[in-house]
Design an enzyme around this catalytic site. Structure first.
Site, PDB file in Angstrom:
ATOM      1  N   ASP A   1     -11.606  -3.861  35.763  1.00  0.00           N
ATOM      2  CA  ASP A   1     -10.295  -3.824  35.120  1.00  0.00           C
ATOM      3  C   ASP A   1      -9.511  -2.598  35.582  1.00  0.00           C
ATOM      4  OD1 ASP A   1     -11.544  -5.801  33.726  1.00  0.00           O
ATOM      5  OD2 ASP A   1     -11.767  -4.668  31.871  1.00  0.00           O
TER       6      ASP A   1
ATOM      7  N   CYS B   1      -4.141 -13.597  41.807  1.00  0.00           N
ATOM      8  CA  CYS B   1      -4.820 -12.748  40.829  1.00  0.00           C
ATOM      9  C   CYS B   1      -4.122 -13.064  39.513  1.00  0.00           C
ATOM     10  CB  CYS B   1      -4.764 -11.277  41.233  1.00  0.00           C
ATOM     11  SG  CYS B   1      -3.199 -10.718  41.928  1.00  0.00           S
ATOM     12  N   SER B   2      -3.550 -12.075  38.843  1.00  0.00           N
ATOM     13  CA  SER B   2      -2.778 -12.369  37.639  1.00  0.00           C
ATOM     14  C   SER B   2      -1.293 -12.447  37.981  1.00  0.00           C
ATOM     15  CB  SER B   2      -3.026 -11.303  36.565  1.00  0.00           C
ATOM     16  OG  SER B   2      -2.381 -11.646  35.361  1.00  0.00           O
ATOM     17  N   ALA B   3      -0.757 -11.365  38.560  1.00  0.00           N
ATOM     18  CA  ALA B   3       0.651 -11.362  38.967  1.00  0.00           C
ATOM     19  C   ALA B   3       0.848 -11.952  40.357  1.00  0.00           C
ATOM     20  CB  ALA B   3       1.200  -9.938  38.925  1.00  0.00           C
ATOM     21  N   GLY B   4      -0.212 -11.970  41.162  1.00  0.00           N
ATOM     22  CA  GLY B   4      -0.101 -12.520  42.510  1.00  0.00           C
ATOM     23  C   GLY B   4       0.479 -11.554  43.514  1.00  0.00           C
ATOM     24  N   ILE B   5       0.289 -10.251  43.279  1.00  0.00           N
ATOM     25  CA  ILE B   5       0.814  -9.248  44.214  1.00  0.00           C
ATOM     26  C   ILE B   5      -0.206  -8.168  44.559  1.00  0.00           C
ATOM     27  CG2 ILE B   5       3.252  -9.585  43.650  1.00  0.00           C
ATOM     28  CD1 ILE B   5       3.045  -7.123  41.787  1.00  0.00           C
TER      29      ILE B   5
ATOM     30  N   ARG C   1      -4.101  -7.457  43.833  1.00  0.00           N
ATOM     31  CA  ARG C   1      -5.354  -7.862  44.472  1.00  0.00           C
ATOM     32  C   ARG C   1      -5.097  -8.921  45.537  1.00  0.00           C
ATOM     33  NH1 ARG C   1      -9.159  -8.355  39.034  1.00  0.00           N
ATOM     34  NH2 ARG C   1      -8.275  -6.527  37.994  1.00  0.00           N
TER      35      ARG C   1
ATOM     36  N   GLN D   1      -0.067  -3.506  45.015  1.00  0.00           N
ATOM     37  CA  GLN D   1       0.713  -3.066  43.857  1.00  0.00           C
ATOM     38  C   GLN D   1       0.788  -1.559  43.686  1.00  0.00           C
ATOM     39  OE1 GLN D   1      -0.589  -5.387  40.597  1.00  0.00           O
ATOM     40  NE2 GLN D   1       0.895  -4.606  39.151  1.00  0.00           N
TER      41      GLN D   1
END
Length: 322
Positions: free
Chosen positions: A216, A248-252, A254, A292
């Protein structure tokens, strides 16, 4: 409503050091020289300083479609939006043509290879059908997932796939999960899906590779595990020109790390120099904010250097056993 996310501050001016972005002449040992520059930049901190001066979002590219009233709630985070020029446009989705996703195509210099990606956010419950519609329409055969469903008590991605032996039925397609395996270290989960196009009753297999050990709000402890995962992705995609869906979550964040790493491995394999900041710039011309933060950038640069040293070791070992 869409989830909250920390605001991203733009630098006070858009500045890219020209000398750093341009390539030096390419002698035969250009790869070696680029790796020496990379090591020096990591040691001195200059690498991170240059990264932090690069624009997060291209100043001349718009993201207007994402902010239309009918699309706002399809975004997981209010400030992560796809460029209009490279966004994936859905053709036959009941909800409209918008999905928070961009085409990201990475040409491997010195070769005829272009690695094609679709970088996208982790689906929301309300956008999961749009996600599968995109996979169907874009003829994707591989999905790479770089997050877990929940991290630190916060939802990062909706579970958009069925359990093994079960199926997910949607208007235009059916997804069956036929296999789910976790590696011995419980770092990766590999799944096989059968995607059925309801319109013509055609089927194809979809590989799903999930990296579950990424900590995390941080980066992996060492490059070795991440490199192993990236190599597995390369093995599965080999020879397949269709875009790999990466999220990933936002897509930027990871997502950007994975794309940069695979690009660098291809360049090293081809004996081409690797300039990570150029790769970030190329990615950010196609999806905003790829890679990011500085810790992700440092980690992937360390991983690139580690991969290069490993190829040197492997080559020397091969010579010894000839």
């Amino acid at each position: 409503m869409y989830a909250e996310m920390d605001e991203y501050e733009e630098p006070p001016y858009q500045y890219v050091p020209v000398g750093d972005m341009q390539r030096p002449p390419s002698p035969e040992n250009a790869l070696e020289q680029s790796m020496l520059l990379l090591a020096d930049g990591l040691a001195s901190g200059a690498l991170i300083a240059r990264y932090e001066m690069l624009y997060r979002k291209h100043p001349e590219l718009t993201c207007d479609v994402s902010s239309e009233a009918k699309n706002v709630n399809k975004n997981r985070y209010r400030d992560i939006s796809p460029y209009d020029t490279t966004r994936v446009i859905l053709k036959n989705a009941a909800s409209g043509d918008y999905i928070n996703a961009n085409y990201v195509n990475m040409k491997i210099n010195g070769t005829d290879i272009t690695n094609n990606y679709i970088a996208t956010q982790g689906p929301l419950q309300s956008t999961s059908e749009d996600f599968w519609q995109m996979v169907l329409e874009e003829n994707c055969n591989l999905i790479v997932m770089l997050t877990t469903i929940v991290e630190r008590g916060r939802a990062k991605c909706h579970k958009y796939w069925p359990n093994p032996g079960e199926c997910l039925t949607m208007e235009n397609m059916i997804v069956n999960c036929i296999r789910e395996e976790t590696d011995a270290a419980e770092s990766f989960v590999f799944r096989d899906f059968i995607l059925t196009d309801v319109q013509n009753n055609s089927e194809r297999q979809i590989k799903h590779m999930q990296y579950v050990a990424w900590p995390d709000h941080g980066v992996p402890d060492s490059p070795a595990q991440f490199l192993s995962f990236t190599e597995k992705v390369r093995e599965v995609r080999k020879g397949d020109p269709s875009p790999v869906v990466v999220h990933c979550s936002a897509g930027i964040g990871r997502t950007g790390v994975l794309v940069l790493m695979e690009t660098a491995l291809c360049l090293i394999e081809s004996g081409e120099p690797v300039y990570p900041l150029e790769i970030v710039k190329t990615m950010r011309e196609q999806r905003a904010m790829m890679i990011q933060n500085a810790s992700q950038y440092r980690f992937v640069c360390e991983s690139v250097h580690s991969a290069y040293l490993q190829t040197i070791d492997d080559a020397q070992e091969a010579k010894l056993f000839r």
